[in-house]
Design a protein around this motif. Structure first.
Motif, PDB file in Angstrom:
ATOM      1  N   SER A 166     -18.179  -4.025  25.976  1.00 47.53           N
ATOM      2  CA  SER A 166     -18.035  -4.923  27.235  1.00 47.53           C
ATOM      3  C   SER A 166     -17.719  -4.271  28.438  1.00 47.53           C
ATOM      4  O   SER A 166     -17.828  -4.730  29.514  1.00 47.53           O
ATOM      5  CB  SER A 166     -17.465  -6.138  26.982  1.00 47.53           C
ATOM      6  OG  SER A 166     -18.034  -6.857  26.060  1.00 47.53           O
ATOM      7  N   PHE A 278     -15.914 -11.359  26.601  1.00 45.91           N
ATOM      8  CA  PHE A 278     -16.270  -9.948  26.456  1.00 45.91           C
ATOM      9  C   PHE A 278     -15.784  -9.587  25.050  1.00 45.91           C
ATOM     10  O   PHE A 278     -14.817 -10.015  24.512  1.00 45.91           O
ATOM     11  CB  PHE A 278     -15.634  -9.282  27.829  1.00 45.91           C
ATOM     12  CG  PHE A 278     -14.317  -9.218  27.929  1.00 45.91           C
ATOM     13  CD1 PHE A 278     -13.457  -8.314  27.240  1.00 45.91           C
ATOM     14  CD2 PHE A 278     -13.516 -10.397  28.413  1.00 45.91           C
ATOM     15  CE1 PHE A 278     -12.176  -8.185  27.369  1.00 45.91           C
ATOM     16  CE2 PHE A 278     -12.263 -10.463  28.848  1.00 45.91           C
ATOM     17  CZ  PHE A 278     -11.491  -9.280  28.057  1.00 45.91           C
ATOM     18  N   HIS A 279     -16.260  -8.465  24.489  1.00 41.95           N
ATOM     19  CA  HIS A 279     -16.259  -7.845  22.988  1.00 41.95           C
ATOM     20  C   HIS A 279     -15.345  -6.670  23.279  1.00 41.95           C
ATOM     21  O   HIS A 279     -15.720  -5.913  23.912  1.00 41.95           O
ATOM     22  CB  HIS A 279     -17.680  -7.789  22.426  1.00 41.95           C
ATOM     23  CG  HIS A 279     -18.402  -9.004  22.463  1.00 41.95           C
ATOM     24  ND1 HIS A 279     -18.217 -10.031  21.712  1.00 41.95           N
ATOM     25  CD2 HIS A 279     -19.408  -9.406  23.205  1.00 41.95           C
ATOM     26  CE1 HIS A 279     -18.856 -10.964  21.660  1.00 41.95           C
ATOM     27  NE2 HIS A 279     -19.857 -10.483  22.767  1.00 41.95           N
ATOM     28  N   SER A 280     -14.323  -6.847  22.516  1.00 45.33           N
ATOM     29  CA  SER A 280     -13.309  -5.682  22.599  1.00 45.33           C
ATOM     30  C   SER A 280     -12.431  -5.746  21.352  1.00 45.33           C
ATOM     31  O   SER A 280     -12.056  -6.924  20.837  1.00 45.33           O
ATOM     32  CB  SER A 280     -12.169  -5.703  23.641  1.00 45.33           C
ATOM     33  OG  SER A 280     -11.426  -4.669  23.604  1.00 45.33           O
ATOM     34  N   LEU A 336     -15.529  -4.613  33.773  1.00 44.58           N
ATOM     35  CA  LEU A 336     -16.214  -5.155  32.923  1.00 44.58           C
ATOM     36  C   LEU A 336     -17.653  -5.057  33.487  1.00 44.58           C
ATOM     37  O   LEU A 336     -18.104  -5.050  34.400  1.00 44.58           O
ATOM     38  CB  LEU A 336     -15.947  -6.522  32.777  1.00 44.58           C
ATOM     39  CG  LEU A 336     -14.428  -6.835  32.478  1.00 44.58           C
ATOM     40  CD1 LEU A 336     -14.182  -8.753  32.236  1.00 44.58           C
ATOM     41  CD2 LEU A 336     -14.370  -6.286  30.863  1.00 44.58           C
ATOM     42  N   THR A 338     -20.213  -7.365  32.166  1.00 44.57           N
ATOM     43  CA  THR A 338     -20.441  -8.714  32.482  1.00 44.57           C
ATOM     44  C   THR A 338     -19.404  -9.332  33.026  1.00 44.57           C
ATOM     45  O   THR A 338     -18.157  -9.335  32.531  1.00 44.57           O
ATOM     46  CB  THR A 338     -21.005  -9.387  31.296  1.00 44.57           C
ATOM     47  OG1 THR A 338     -22.164  -8.829  30.722  1.00 44.57           O
ATOM     48  CG2 THR A 338     -21.176 -10.832  31.615  1.00 44.57           C
TER      49      THR A 338
END
Length: 608
Positions: A166, A278-280, A336, A338
């Protein structure tokens, strides 16, 4: 410790009966050490003193951890940025404490967490930050046990994007990862208070020190006010330890002496957003123009913060403003892909750091040292101020060292580096049996994991409640992570007296749910009513007061500045109204030959 038994400890419960017994004991017999303040340092000081064999009292005007200690970044860390300030001693001390908390004192509550530091330039920045993280690792090995976390690593841009897809690929050229630890700060303080009580300390929340008792210039106790019953009484003590954080100045004023410590309150605001925004695989450490910003994994959420600004308004309820929220969003959105918006924010909280300052100069709060200081300002009164959450145990030790230095006889050294919190001993074995426990109770393994990571081996007590009343296994509305048994347990075992205590501190529903706990409030209040004997009128009062708090907080977060946000936040009533803190002129310090409140003419002197 009870005077009527030979037991070396008291009950593991800290419920209404234990509170009443603690107050009765403090009222009837002098303590060796009385600690004022039920935050992380105060509860730590109570545990330190009682495990040295002293007779100890602890009072807190509100709920345990209701101030700074429940509103931190929830990190146990050395402080990477303090290396840049060349504060190597503080970093090393904090990293040693981090290892202790992770591996011995609270392995059920403290957990390792991995962070990424994104690099904006390829060579010089990597070398500079990498050297700092290498030093961070070295300091973590200088204690008497291993740090309990892996070493830092260098990552390429491709590796970073694989771990954190992300991120905006134009915002960095690579990164470094390192480990620190995190904790539910309020839960930790509650367990610390319970552990102190278990070892014999007399612990009571909602009891306020409203004046000092003095013999000549010496402090010999306090005039206390139980805000649950309205009772006013004296607590006599050989030494009083003031651990009131941002209220240190007000407490100093009650002594009638010019305060030695100047404490500045610095406001820190944090946002809570859902984990899926968001992906993390790890958290983030970001540098801002003013300080640093953390993005911290927190169960099904992210905690993002913090700010660092002066606060000179209501200390009990610091308010987050629209400007604070926008500042955090603007800075995290720089990396980020997004962007986050206000619509993504499900929770907001603000806390105050008690920073030591040598005067009212214009030094930024972000640059003020996080070191602590201890002082015997007047005979019988020890002040502890400054410091950081991670080093609470050292602060507590130093405060009690100072207190016992003025006592007759030899008092043992601190041993809290060897004292696990309740729930810690046997935690890893219980964790290895979590699937078996889940099958035995017919519940999901994730539910058992949730309980073990909040209560450790004391999860057995929660499961016993569920066995007796299966309805307590039901999740709370709007807060599926928490079950009814946790609400009841907070009342019977963890000192919760009001709905806000449960929704804001024993659980974190007030910051983790979209409605800030409004849907959960009626169900939780009914469970508390059964545990604490509330009638219908009391239930409605608790719910209404909580809902007004939520409404006031949301309103304050729409306002542009501290003054307007503070006015909106203070519109909400207190469930137990506290009168304005008396000044030395209003209450004064009670001399030995005075007739104290509640004692008739001809009563014996304050110190027999």
């Amino acid at each position: 410790m009870s005077e009527t038994t030979n037991s070396v400890s008291r009950s593991r419960k800290l419920g209404p009966e234990e509170r009443a017994a603690a107050i009765a004991s403090m009222r009837e017999r002098e303590v060796d050490v009385l600690v004022i303040g039920g935050g992380i340092v105060g509860t730590g000081a109570a545990l330190d003193a009682v495990t040295r064999g002293l007779r100890v009292g602890l009072i807190e005007a509100r709920d345990f951890a209701s101030g700074t200690s429940s509103r931190s970044s929830k990190l146990i860390h050395g402080g990477i940025r303090y290396l840049e300030q060349l504060n190597f001693g503080l970093v090393r001390e904090a990293l040693i404490e981090r290892g202790l908390l992770l591996q011995r004192i609270a392995p059920h509550l403290a957990k390792p967490v991995r962070f990424l530091y994104p690099l904006e330039t390829p060579l010089i920045e990597r070398a500079y930050i990498g050297a700092g993280m290498a030093l961070y690792d070295v300091f973590s090995y200088t204690g008497f046990m291993k740090p309990g976390v892996p070493l830092h690593r260098h990552l390429t841009k491709k590796q970073v994007l694989k771990k954190i897809p992300s991120l905006d690929p134009n915002a960095f050229v690579g990164g470094l990862t390192y480990y620190d630890a995190q904790v539910d700060d309020a839960r930790y303080v509650a367990e610390l208070a319970r552990t102190a009580s278990f070892y014999g300390a007399h612990v009571a929340s909602r009891v306020r020190a409203e004046g000092f008792l003095k013999v000549g210039e010496r402090v010999v106790g306090v005039q206390a006010h139980d805000y649950e019953t309205g009772e006013q009484f004296e607590i006599r003590a050989k030494q009083v330890v003031n651990a009131t954080g941002v209220w240190t100045g007000e407490t100093q004023a009650m002594v009638g002496e010019r305060g030695e410590f100047k404490v500045r309150a610095s406001k820190g605001v944090h946002l809570v957003v859902p984990r899926d925004r968001f992906h993390s695989e790890m958290g983030l450490l970001l540098r801002t123009a003013k300080s640093v910003l953390f993005v911290i994994p927190w169960g099904r959420h992210w905690i993002i913060g913090t700010t660092d600004t002066d606060w000179n308004l209501d200390k009990a309820h610091p308010a987050a403003t629209a400007a604070d929220i926008d500042y955090i969003l603007d800075n995290v959105n720089k990396v980020l892909a997004t962007k986050l918006t206000r619509a993504d924010v499900e929770g907001v909280y603000a806390g105050l750091r008690p920073l030591l300052a040598a005067g009212g100069d214009g030094t930024s709060t972000a640059n003020i040292s996080r070191e602590h200081h201890v002082s015997h300002t007047v005979p019988g009164l020890v002040l502890i101020a400054g410091g950081k959450w991670t080093t609470y145990r050292v602060m507590a030790k130093d405060a009690i060292d100072e207190a016992v230095s003025a006592m007759d006889g030899k008092v043992p050294e601190s041993c809290t580096d060897q004292i696990p919190l309740l729930g810690a001993t046997g935690y890893r074995a219980a964790w290895n049996k979590r699937a078996k426990i889940a099958r035995a109770f017919g519940i999901h393994k994730h539910r058992v994991e949730h309980l073990l990571n909040r209560y450790g081996v004391l999860t057995d007590e929660i499961l016993d409640m569920i066995r007796k009343d299966p309805s307590l296994l039901e999740p709370l509305p709007g807060a599926d992570d928490y079950i009814g048994a946790e609400v009841r347990y907070a009342c019977t075992h963890e000192g919760a007296l009001h709905l806000d205590d449960v929704l804001a501190r024993r659980t974190r529903i007030s910051i983790e749910s979209w409605d800030r706990g409004v849907a959960a409030a009626p169900v939780a209040a009914r469970i508390m009513a059964d545990a604490l004997g509330w009638d219908d009128a009391r239930v409605e009062k608790e719910i209404n007061t909580y809902n007004k708090r939520v409404a006031a907080e949301i309103a304050s977060q729409e306002l542009p500045d501290d003054e307007s946000a503070d006015r909106a936040r203070t519109e909400a009533p207190e469930i137990v109204p506290l009168s304005a803190l008396p000044t030395a002129d209003a209450v004064g310090t009670r001399p030995q030959d005075a007739t104290p409140a509640g004692r008739g003419a001809g009563a014996p002197p304050i110190v027999e």
